[in-house]
Enzyme design. Structure first.
Site, short mmCIF file in Angstrom:
data_model
loop_
_atom_site.label_atom_id
_atom_site.label_comp_id
_atom_site.label_asym_id
_atom_site.label_seq_id
_atom_site.Cartn_x
_atom_site.Cartn_y
_atom_site.Cartn_z
N GLU A 150 92.76 104.67 56.41
CA GLU A 150 93.98 103.85 56.52
C GLU A 150 94.84 104.00 55.27
OE1 GLU A 150 95.20 99.13 57.11
OE2 GLU A 150 93.35 99.66 56.06
N GLU A 247 96.08 91.26 61.41
CA GLU A 247 95.63 91.16 60.02
C GLU A 247 96.77 90.57 59.19
OE1 GLU A 247 93.03 93.95 57.03
OE2 GLU A 247 94.94 94.75 57.73
#
Length: 268
Positions: A150, A247
């Site tokens: 990521e 998130e």
């Protein structure tokens, strides 16, 4: 169809951690993710999942000394044995929890140094990163799991080794393992690069997980500069059938801020 997963590290902080599973299910979530499971036994987490009828969709490998400021081991030269041990632990948790994917955080570049030293450090980190990811992907494939990488924005995490989409794509191509995939966090991408729909389209074939948050404050996704309904529409048109991890940091009580998700199965 958009499938939303609650990030229990950030959402439902009004509850003790193991109680957040039930709270997420009651709010309409069908999946959960979080940063790290290692403060709890796999059996305790499995029981919380089963009682709430939730799927575990993602968590991170152990990151090194998190409290001391470390943010992953994967690119750190000289820490390869520790990285391999962390992979063993993560894959054990993934097996018990039925989690199909784990995220290997890249880690931080060393602070300071002149331009030549910085270039040398980056080259060493890159070589270590590629080797560790190749090893991790092959080990994860043995038990049917995916490993994700990521890009994380350097405003929130200064010095993070992996910060741009093109860099991530180059790493994926160099490693060349089919179960090494991209964790595409739209919040991080917007801060670093923008052009979200075009990045989404270009990278769609290697995306294994998507995450969202409002920009710039990382609150609910209906606040800020990103128009998530358009992104969800494009994801659906492309045929995305994975999870979208929520998130973000709620502005207040988690449940009271879920109105943005009513079209996707959530309820206040």
């Amino acid at each position: 169809m958009i499938r939303l997963a609650a990030n229990l590290t950030m959402l439902f902080g009004e509850h003790e951690f193991l109680d957040r599973f039930a709270a997420a299910a009651e709010a309409g979530f069908n999946g959960v993710e979080y940063l790290f499971p290692y403060a709890y036994t796999p059996d305790a987490l499995s029981a919380a999942l089963n009682e709430s009828r939730l799927e575990q969709v993602l968590f991170n490998l152990p990151p090194g000394d998190w409290e001391g400021g470390e943010r992953g081991l994967t690119s750190l030269p000289g820490r390869e044995p520790e990285f391999r041990d962390s992979l063993v632990e993560a894959l054990h948790y993934a097996e018990v929890l039925g989690c199909p994917r784990v995220h290997a955080m890249a880690g931080l570049l060393p602070e300071g140094g002149d331009a030549n030293a910085d270039a040398e450090a980056r080259a060493a980190h890159h070589a270590t990163y590629v080797a560790n990811l190749r090893y991790a992907a092959r080990e994860a494939a043995k038990c049917g799991r995916e490993v994700l990488i990521e890009p994380i924005n350097t405003r929130d995490m200064p010095g993070f080794f992996l910060s741009h989409q093109a860099q991530a794509m180059a790493v994926l191509n160099e490693v060349g393992e089919p179960n090494l995939r991209l964790q595409f966090d739209l919040y991080h991408c917007q801060i670093m690069e923008g052009d979200l729909i075009r990045h989404l389209e270009r990278q769609f074939d290697v995306i294994g997980h998507v995450q969202i948050a409002g920009v710039p404050e990382r609150h609910e996704p209906d606040v800020g500069e990103v128009h998530y309904p358009a992104l969800f529409k494009r994801l659906e048109a492309l045929g995305y059938n994975g999870w979208v991890g929520c998130e973000y940091r709620p502005r207040g009580a988690t449940r009271s801020g879920l109105g943005w998700g009513e079209n996707y199965g959530l309820h206040v």
